[in-house]
Design an enzyme around this catalytic site. Structure first.
Site, PDB file in Angstrom:
ATOM      1  N   GLN A  75      57.987  44.744 -34.289  1.00 42.83           N
ATOM      2  CA  GLN A  75      59.434  44.777 -34.561  1.00 42.83           C
ATOM      3  C   GLN A  75      59.750  45.439 -35.903  1.00 42.83           C
ATOM      4  OE1 GLN A  75      57.781  42.181 -33.329  1.00 42.83           O
ATOM      5  NE2 GLN A  75      59.065  40.792 -32.156  1.00 42.83           N
ATOM      6  N   ASP A 135      64.106  31.819 -37.253  1.00 38.87           N
ATOM      7  CA  ASP A 135      64.526  31.446 -35.892  1.00 38.87           C
ATOM      8  C   ASP A 135      65.000  30.007 -35.814  1.00 38.87           C
ATOM      9  OD1 ASP A 135      62.410  33.712 -35.675  1.00 38.87           O
ATOM     10  OD2 ASP A 135      63.671  33.801 -33.890  1.00 38.87           O
ATOM     11  N   LYS A 184      58.874  34.678 -37.524  1.00 41.98           N
ATOM     12  CA  LYS A 184      57.826  35.466 -36.867  1.00 41.98           C
ATOM     13  C   LYS A 184      56.453  35.203 -37.461  1.00 41.98           C
ATOM     14  CE  LYS A 184      58.204  37.568 -34.003  1.00 41.98           C
ATOM     15  NZ  LYS A 184      57.931  37.015 -32.645  1.00 41.98           N
ATOM     16  N   ARG A 188      66.305  40.410 -28.720  1.00 42.95           N
ATOM     17  CA  ARG A 188      65.481  39.432 -29.441  1.00 42.95           C
ATOM     18  C   ARG A 188      66.103  39.259 -30.823  1.00 42.95           C
ATOM     19  NH1 ARG A 188      65.152  42.406 -33.176  1.00 42.95           N
ATOM     20  NH2 ARG A 188      63.720  40.928 -34.077  1.00 42.95           N
ATOM     21  N   GLY A 189      65.551  38.300 -31.591  1.00 45.11           N
ATOM     22  CA  GLY A 189      66.179  37.957 -32.868  1.00 45.11           C
ATOM     23  C   GLY A 189      67.106  36.776 -32.626  1.00 45.11           C
ATOM     24  N   ALA A 190      67.015  35.781 -33.523  1.00 41.74           N
ATOM     25  CA  ALA A 190      67.680  34.499 -33.266  1.00 41.74           C
ATOM     26  C   ALA A 190      69.187  34.615 -33.000  1.00 41.74           C
ATOM     27  CB  ALA A 190      67.386  33.540 -34.410  1.00 41.74           C
TER      28      ALA A 190
HETATM   29  O1  MRU Z   1      60.285  37.399 -31.407  1.00 41.15           O
HETATM   30  P1  MRU Z   1      61.520  37.923 -32.052  1.00 41.15           P
HETATM   31  O2  MRU Z   1      61.550  39.411 -32.233  1.00 41.15           O
HETATM   32  O3  MRU Z   1      62.768  37.411 -31.373  1.00 41.15           O
HETATM   33  O4  MRU Z   1      61.490  37.285 -33.505  1.00 41.15           O
HETATM   34  C1  MRU Z   1      62.547  37.533 -34.378  1.00 41.15           C
HETATM   35  C2  MRU Z   1      62.313  37.016 -35.731  1.00 41.15           C
HETATM   36  O5  MRU Z   1      61.339  36.358 -36.006  1.00 41.15           O
HETATM   37  C3  MRU Z   1      63.396  37.259 -36.739  1.00 41.15           C
HETATM   38  O6  MRU Z   1      62.859  37.338 -38.019  1.00 41.15           O
HETATM   39  C4  MRU Z   1      64.368  36.085 -36.697  1.00 41.15           C
HETATM   40  O7  MRU Z   1      64.864  35.914 -35.404  1.00 41.15           O
HETATM   41  C5  MRU Z   1      65.504  36.276 -37.606  1.00 41.15           C
HETATM   42  S1  MRU Z   1      66.635  37.430 -36.891  1.00 41.15           S
HETATM   43  C6  MRU Z   1      67.960  37.683 -37.858  1.00 41.15           C
END
Ligand code: MRU
Length: 369
Positions: free
Chosen positions: A206, A247, A258, A53-55
């Site tokens: 997270q 994201d 998030k 997960r994470g963009a």
């Molecule tokens: O649902 P997730 O855990 O994929 O959400 C991730 C986030 O919101 C992060 O803050 C975002 O992707 C930035 S990651 C460098």
């Protein structure tokens, strides 16, 4: 399933065996398990079920997913229709982070441009390039953000700089360094006394699970707080700066991140605390102008809200929190309007959250269609 490799990466392709493997983030911080992705369906599942997960990381995983699709036809090669179908499945795995579509489009174009028999190699090369670039982008984000922390440190007469972050925008969400955490890691390495307030980030925690683990591994002082504590801390002068990831950010500067990020931005504005968003260019959506209306907000399973996971004795367990028959809603992201953002920390430097400033840094990214 194996134990973790020597150099921890959330995703890696073994250059000798060609195996693609990921850290299963659902089990962290209590279990560090690495799993192999064998097929494009494995990659889609890993993204959808948030093993990754994470963009930036879901973009890189999708890039390797397309490589796995191209490799499935090794020898005879994969036709255009199968590749396009794999690309669609990967892009649709999660809706909010634009990195997914960006990475898939890039690897797909490179793969389709190659003759059928050369497609696995073309896809492999394109996916590796996405991996390497995202790593380098995060390193540069760190360099761009470090002077901001240094300045606060000087302003505070050398006292601790307190930084609040939300969710996990660390190396686990990228390839290395992270986005929001990159300047923090560099500041700590430079001997600046930094302390991080880590929002636990319900429902999947997270922050409490991943950001706290990362910071602890690198010896960065941190304290986990409930998602609602930030406003109180800001009112009492205990936060010098907020840095979050994103994201998807529109070319006009609206930021999807998030769920709960918007409330932090409101509290930061009310208390005169600078609110920065750290992102690589792959997270800008150059086609959208109105984040609130145009960015798709993922809604996930209500059970993620109803249950919490943690260590019971030495076993990971999920427990039900609310009454068994109470319904729950699970909005995964929100949009912070550009007017609440102090600035963006990107691989090309820092800019204000206006279209003009963003485009000044990225003149090579085309205007919206
Ligand atoms: O649902 P997730 O855990 O994929 O959400 C991730 C986030 O919101 C992060 O803050 C975002 O992707 C930035 S990651 C460098």
């Amino acid at each position: 399933m194996t134990t973790a490799p020597h150099k921890l990466r959330p995703i890696r392709r073994d250059h000798r065996t060609d195996k693609v493997s990921i850290i299963d983030q659902r089990l962290l911080p209590h279990e560090l398990v690495v799993i192999d992705l064998e097929t494009v369906s494995d990659a889609v599942r890993a993204i959808r079920e948030m093993a990754v997960r994470g963009a930036p990381l879901i973009g890189v995983t999708a890039a390797y997913g397309l490589f796995l699709a191209a490799r499935a036809g090794a020898g005879r090669g994969v036709d255009d229709a199968s590749l396009r179908q794999a690309a669609r499945l990967l892009t649709d795995a999660r809706p909010t982070a634009v990195n997914l579509a960006w990475a898939v489009a890039r690897v797909l174009a490179a793969t389709l441009a190659a003759p059928q028999a050369a497609r696995p190699e073309a896809a492999r090369r394109a996916a590796d390039a996405v991996w390497e670039e995202e790593l380098e982008n995060c390193r540069r984000i760190g360099e761009a953000g470090l002077p901001l922390i240094r300045a606060l440190h000087a302003e505070r007469g050398g006292e601790t700089v307190n930084i609040l972050t939300h969710c996990n925008a660390g190396w686990l969400a990228c390839v290395d360094y992270g986005t929001a955490t990159a300047p923090i890691y560099l500041a700590a390495e430079a001997g600046i006394d930094v302390h991080v307030w880590v929002d636990e980030t319900r429902p999947l925690n997270q922050g409490a699970r991943l950001t706290a683990w990362e910071l602890g591994q690198r010896g960065v002082r941190h304290t986990i707080i409930t998602d609602n504590a930030g406003g109180h801390l800001m009112q009492h002068g205990l936060v010098d700066m907020v840095i979050v990831g994103t994201d998807r950010t529109t070319c006009t500067g609206d930021v999807a991140n998030k769920i709960g990020t918007y409330l932090k931005a409101l509290a930061a504005r009310d208390n005169g605390v600078p609110f920065y968003v750290a992102l690589p260019s792959s997270t800008f959506d150059w086609h959208l102008r109105d984040g609130l209306r145009e960015i798709p907000i993922e809604e996930r399973a209500p059970d993620e809200v109803r249950y919490v996971q943690g260590l019971a004795g030495n076993r990971l367990e999920r427990v039900l929190v609310p009454p068994a028959d109470s319904p729950a809603a699970n909005y995964a992201f929100d949009v912070t309007p550009a007017r609440l953002v102090t600035g963006f920390i990107t691989e090309r430097g820092v800019c204000r959250a206006t279209e003009a400033d963003i485009r000044r840094l990225f003149p090579d990214k085309g205007p919206p269609e």
